[in-house]
Design an enzyme around this catalytic site. Structure first.
Site, short mmCIF file in Angstrom:
data_model
loop_
_atom_site.label_atom_id
_atom_site.label_comp_id
_atom_site.label_asym_id
_atom_site.label_seq_id
_atom_site.Cartn_x
_atom_site.Cartn_y
_atom_site.Cartn_z
N LYS A 183 0.81 -1.35 0.03
CA LYS A 183 0.19 -0.02 0.12
C LYS A 183 1.02 1.27 0.11
O LYS A 183 1.96 1.45 0.71
CB LYS A 183 -0.88 -0.02 1.06
CG LYS A 183 -1.79 -1.20 1.52
CD LYS A 183 -2.72 -1.15 2.48
CE LYS A 183 -3.82 -2.30 2.53
NZ LYS A 183 -4.46 -2.54 3.90
N GLY A 215 -14.58 -5.41 5.23
CA GLY A 215 -14.19 -5.82 3.95
C GLY A 215 -13.78 -4.76 3.01
O GLY A 215 -13.57 -5.23 1.66
#
Length: 280
Positions: A183, A215
């Site tokens: 990331k 999620g």
């Protein structure tokens, strides 16, 4: 023999079908809301099984009462299997005056139980808080076997570097390549993700983590894999701690969402009972 708390009743049929001995217990509630437990049967050793999903505090108190009842009955050795251990993410003080909640719970349970087994605990370092023997049980084998035919010669990805060991364990069961997403923050509100050193084009991919809550990370990862040409995308986790709407959001983004049954959910398709049987 096993004793199943209210957070372990969903394992009962499969355990009985496997020939496991199960100690009978009565669990009910007094009119004022307090919990009542009564152990039927006798023995020297017992393995208590109960996940501490919502309502977490109630299930933890129940485990203390069961431990006391078993000691009162003369049981000498008690194992405790908590497939999903509540408070596991509260493992440090971030503001002055806070407790280390996972430590408090483990110490309390240690009054009655000599051994503690947790499936895929959030931070294995916290096991040192338990006074006796404490073991982090990997569900890699049951997760891997569930996806073996679906993945074929695909690959296993962790959603971040911190989960890489989990992806490695599943990949080794299957003999497949593994990696993780990296990331990079490109603005105060935007994070860029990309898989490290693997080509996903035309491959089936399994993303695996310990817990799925909202999620959001899984959805973003799946969307990126689609753009990169992945063939089929599967998502799994040990613990489905799903926030409202999370199952639907993730399911729309992937070919299949399947988690283990440490917590009973509509997508708890992977049984940990084969691993439970080893702990009796």
């Amino acid at each position: 023999m096993f004793l199943l708390g209210s957070g372990g009743k969903h394992f009962e049929d499969e355990l009985r079908n496997a020939g496991a001995k199960i100690l009978e217990v009565e669990i009910k509630r007094f009119p004022d809301g307090e919990k009542y437990v009564r152990v039927m049967g006798n023995g020297d050793e017992a393995t208590v099984v109960s996940s501490t999903f919502y309502p977490q505090d109630e299930k933890i108190v129940e485990l203390l009462l069961l431990g006391d009842a078993l000691r009162e009955k003369g049981f000498e050795k008690l194992k405790l299997v908590v497939p999903y251990f509540a408070y596991s993410r509260q493992d440090r003080v971030t503001k002055d005056g806070e407790p280390i909640s996972v430590r408090a719970v483990m110490r309390a349970l240690g009054i009655y139980y000599e051994e503690l087994y947790i499936f895929d605990t959030h931070n294995p370092e916290t096991l040192r808080f338990f006074p006796g023997k404490a073991v982090n049980v990997s569900p890699a084998r049951v997760i891997g076997e569930y996806f073996r035919e679906k993945l074929g010669d695909g690959l296993v990805l962790a959603p971040d570097k911190g989960a890489l060991e989990r992806a490695r364990a599943v990949a080794e069961v299957l003999g497949l390549e593994y990696s993780h997403f990296e990331k990079r923050r490109i603005s105060p509100t935007e994070v860029e993700m990309h898989p490290v050193d693997v080509d996903v084009k035309g491959k089936n991919v399994l993303i695996v983590d310990d817990i799925i809550s909202t999620g959001g990370t899984m959805v973003r990862a799946a969307e990126l894999l689609r753009k990169l040409g992945a063939k089929k995308i599967y998502v799994s986790a040990t613990h489905g701690v799903f926030a409202e709407g999370a199952i639907e959001r993730v399911s729309r983004a992937v070919d299949e969402l399947a988690v283990t049954n440490t917590i009973p959910t509509p997508v708890s398709r992977i049984s940990i009972v084969p691993e439970l049987l080893k702990l009796e």
